[in-house]
Design a protein around this motif. Structure first.
Motif, PDB file in Angstrom:
ATOM      1  N   ILE A 248      42.074  33.069  42.746  1.00 53.36           N
ATOM      2  CA  ILE A 248      41.675  31.663  42.870  1.00 53.36           C
ATOM      3  C   ILE A 248      41.085  31.362  44.240  1.00 53.36           C
ATOM      4  CG2 ILE A 248      42.627  29.327  43.070  1.00 53.36           C
ATOM      5  CD1 ILE A 248      44.494  30.086  40.721  1.00 53.36           C
ATOM      6  N   ILE A 249      41.742  31.821  45.303  1.00 46.63           N
ATOM      7  CA  ILE A 249      41.271  31.490  46.662  1.00 46.63           C
ATOM      8  C   ILE A 249      39.848  31.991  46.911  1.00 46.63           C
ATOM      9  CG2 ILE A 249      41.660  31.929  49.120  1.00 46.63           C
ATOM     10  CD1 ILE A 249      44.689  31.799  48.516  1.00 46.63           C
ATOM     11  N   PRO A 250      39.546  33.281  46.664  1.00 43.75           N
ATOM     12  CA  PRO A 250      38.159  33.717  46.908  1.00 43.75           C
ATOM     13  C   PRO A 250      37.161  33.129  45.922  1.00 43.75           C
ATOM     14  CG  PRO A 250      39.463  35.514  45.980  1.00 43.75           C
ATOM     15  CD  PRO A 250      40.425  34.421  46.319  1.00 43.75           C
ATOM     16  N   ASN A 251      37.572  32.891  44.678  1.00 40.79           N
ATOM     17  CA  ASN A 251      36.649  32.267  43.731  1.00 40.79           C
ATOM     18  C   ASN A 251      36.258  30.867  44.186  1.00 40.79           C
ATOM     19  OD1 ASN A 251      36.199  34.269  41.792  1.00 40.79           O
ATOM     20  ND2 ASN A 251      38.066  33.793  40.686  1.00 40.79           N
ATOM     21  N   LEU A 252      37.240  30.104  44.646  1.00 39.46           N
ATOM     22  CA  LEU A 252      36.950  28.759  45.136  1.00 39.46           C
ATOM     23  C   LEU A 252      36.060  28.792  46.367  1.00 39.46           C
ATOM     24  CD1 LEU A 252      40.413  26.941  44.883  1.00 39.46           C
ATOM     25  CD2 LEU A 252      38.361  26.397  43.564  1.00 39.46           C
ATOM     26  N   GLN A 253      36.413  29.650  47.315  1.00 41.47           N
ATOM     27  CA  GLN A 253      35.752  29.622  48.613  1.00 41.47           C
ATOM     28  C   GLN A 253      34.426  30.374  48.618  1.00 41.47           C
ATOM     29  OE1 GLN A 253      38.320  29.290  51.830  1.00 41.47           O
ATOM     30  NE2 GLN A 253      37.167  30.573  53.238  1.00 41.47           N
ATOM     31  N   LEU A 254      34.425  31.569  48.019  1.00 44.21           N
ATOM     32  CA  LEU A 254      33.239  32.420  48.112  1.00 44.21           C
ATOM     33  C   LEU A 254      32.239  32.175  46.992  1.00 44.21           C
ATOM     34  CD1 LEU A 254      35.019  35.791  49.014  1.00 44.21           C
ATOM     35  CD2 LEU A 254      34.136  34.036  50.570  1.00 44.21           C
ATOM     36  N   LYS A 255      32.715  31.728  45.841  1.00 42.36           N
ATOM     37  CA  LYS A 255      31.819  31.539  44.697  1.00 42.36           C
ATOM     38  C   LYS A 255      31.428  30.079  44.464  1.00 42.36           C
ATOM     39  CE  LYS A 255      31.981  35.915  43.529  1.00 42.36           C
ATOM     40  NZ  LYS A 255      30.778  36.782  43.539  1.00 42.36           N
ATOM     41  N   LEU A 256      32.399  29.182  44.667  1.00 43.97           N
ATOM     42  CA  LEU A 256      32.142  27.776  44.343  1.00 43.97           C
ATOM     43  C   LEU A 256      31.909  26.899  45.567  1.00 43.97           C
ATOM     44  CD1 LEU A 256      34.763  27.333  41.464  1.00 43.97           C
ATOM     45  CD2 LEU A 256      32.297  27.735  41.267  1.00 43.97           C
ATOM     46  N   GLY A 257      32.126  27.461  46.760  1.00 44.36           N
ATOM     47  CA  GLY A 257      31.782  26.736  47.975  1.00 44.36           C
ATOM     48  C   GLY A 257      32.779  25.700  48.428  1.00 44.36           C
TER      49      GLY A 257
END
Length: 539
Positions: A248-257
């Protein structure tokens, strides 16, 4: 500016409800410190007053001075009682936690069946409990249990639960997919319907993974307006687990901004996930996204050839972004690119045009056909590559070993090993007992070598695995032995294969010590090596 999302970690509470997970108070304190270093915003420590471990945790965590808010967990007051007389609510206040997670029913079916009370009394339980915690200075996060199921069966009552929690002063209204059966499009639609109705409270999401959708549902809720995600590291939790914060953390930060944690902190994600896996004593899947050892591993020759030119050809992010690393696997699928990449990683200068390179590729494929597997045994692979490249000579010559295993009635099994080696032209013969034949063999081998190579005293076996390769052959099956060894600084793995488990273990044991001496013997240690043995190690 990107929207900030709050990360609520419940590894120490909801995560411990997973099968096979049990954490001591010391374990919880270590994990809390690691989570704080990662940058999560809330750390749910457990249920104060429920057991001695959680009582000790909340008492000792006060001295840690963490940035994250330590949160106590509990449920609403008992039916037909008063909040100020509820022992559970009192223990939350007395825990010293700055925030409290309060769980309450939002599905009418659960109110009637589980609580066996009226819908009106359930609303009163929620209101009174939240108001009491707020009066005592706590930030209150209301977890609406079974919210999505409740909304689908009786939307008006599920919404009335949220309104009542907000009236009582809840800081967060968290929608829980407790049974883990809701689909992402349903989550998005339901969260959207709630956004705008809450005037002062902020919305959060708490999902379970029973349909392999906990991460997807969490992201869907954020896209619809939720500002807090509750989850666990590595997805630990009851049944199929909770939403995995490692994804969740990298998806939110790296993918969704979204703004989640500091970019420097996200580099600690892999280390944190593996650290918690070790503390919890739970095997971490190699193919876990972002943080697994295979998350950026490449095996096919075409893939490896491409990533050597540009890693973006087969990697969706740079692995270093989350603290992981790229790995090239060597197996029967290996081509020249795999060998060159592994050799470069190990600091070995291999000429791709050299006949020895083609021979080592052929040898690796043949060994894999026999049952060897080098994906998890890099140390054995490095020895093989260095030997093929003419860089390695043997430190000792094996002559023989014998095993004695004796069992007499009423007494435990006794295992003894006899090993004969030639070192520096001297014939060395040793015997040693052990806890089983492999341990006896390991002890005898070390006993023979230690006077010549004293540094092996600091090396020990940390894992030993045996896999049967030909199940149809029953007890005559060929086996593969994988040994993990470590010293104060490093860990390495070696492999052996044979129809005899002792011989397979011997191969892996010998490679383990050969590799240890290869890695630990440096130029400044040269004088420690017997004169006739100088030049026999890679310097």
């Amino acid at each position: 500016m990107s929207k900030a999302i709050s990360i609520f970690d419940t590894t120490l509470r909801d995560g411990t409800q997973g099968e096979g997970i049990s954490l001591s108070a010391d374990d919880k304190l270590k994990i809390a410190r690691k989570l704080d270093q990662l940058g999560v915003h809330y750390i749910e420590g457990g249920i104060p007053g429920s057991n001695s471990k959680d009582i000790e945790f909340f008492k000792r965590i006060q001295d840690f001075n963490l940035s994250a808010k330590i949160t106590a967990f509990g449920s609403t007051r008992r039916k037909d009682s008063q909040a100020e007389h509820d022992a559970n609510l009192k223990s939350m206040i007395q825990s010293g936690a700055k925030a409290a997670t309060l769980v309450g029913k939002s599905w009418d079916f659960h109110v009637h069946t589980a609580l066996q009370t009226t819908l009106e009394e359930n609303l009163a339980m929620i209101y009174d409990s939240i108001a009491y915690l707020k009066q005592n200075g706590l930030e209150v996060i209301f977890d609406a249990e079974h919210f999505f199921d409740g909304y689908k069966h009786n939307p008006e009552y599920a919404l009335s639960v949220m309104r009542k929690a907000e009236e009582a002063g809840a800081d967060w209204l968290v929608m829980c997919d407790t049974n883990g059966g809701t689909m992402p499009h349903e989550v998005h639609d339901i969260v959207t319907s709630l956004v705008g109705q809450a005037s002062s409270s902020r919305l959060g999401i708490h999902t379970h993974n029973d349909c392999e959708l906990a991460v997807a549902n969490s992201l869907s809720a954020v896209r619809a307006g939720a500002e807090q995600i509750q989850g666990t590291m590595n997805g630990y939790g009851e049944r199929c687990g909770n939403a995995n914060l490692c994804s969740i953390i990298p998806n939110l930060q790296l993918k969704l901004g979204y703004e989640v944690i500091d970019p420097e902190q996200i580099k600690q994600l892999t280390n944190t996930a593996r650290y918690i896996s070790e503390i919890a004593n739970v095997h971490m899947p190699v193919n876990q996204p972002y943080v697994g050892t295979a998350a950026f591993a490449h095996k096919g020759g075409i893939h490896v050839s491409a990533i050597l030119r540009d890693s973006r050809t087969y990697e969706h992010i740079a692995p270093e972004t989350v603290g992981n690393r790229q790995r090239v696997l060597v197996s029967e699928l290996a081509g020249q690119s795999n060998i060159l990449s592994k050799a470069q990683e190990m600091g070995i200068d291999i000429n791709p045009e050299n006949e020895s390179t083609r021979k080592v590729i052929a040898k690796i494929k043949d060994l894999e056909h026999q049952g060897y597997q080098f994906e998890g045994a890099d140390a054995s692979l490095e020895l093989l590559l260095r030997q093929a490249n003419g860089e390695l000579k043997e430190l000792f010559v094996f002559e023989s070993f014998k095993m004695l295993v004796e069992k007499t009635a009423g007494r435990p099994v006794v295992s003894e090993a006899f090993v004969k080696l030639n070192i520096d032209g001297n014939s060395i013969y040793t015997a040693a007992e052990g806890n089983g034949p492999v341990n006896a063999l390991d002890n005898a081998l070390r006993k023979a070598l230690i006077s010549y190579f004293p540094r092996i005293a600091n090396i020990h076996l940390s894992d030993y695995k045996v896999r049967v390769l030909d199940e149809k052959d029953a007890t005559a099956s060929k086996v593969r032995v994988l040994i993990e060894s470590r010293d104060a600084e490093n860990t390495w793995s070696t492999v052996g294969v044979s129809g005899n488990v002792i011989e397979a273990s011997w191969e892996a044991l010998v490679d383990s010590l050969r590799y240890a001496l290869l890695g630990q013997t440096k130029r400044e240690d040269y004088e420690e090596i017997p004169s006739a043995a100088r030049g026999l190690v890679n310097l």
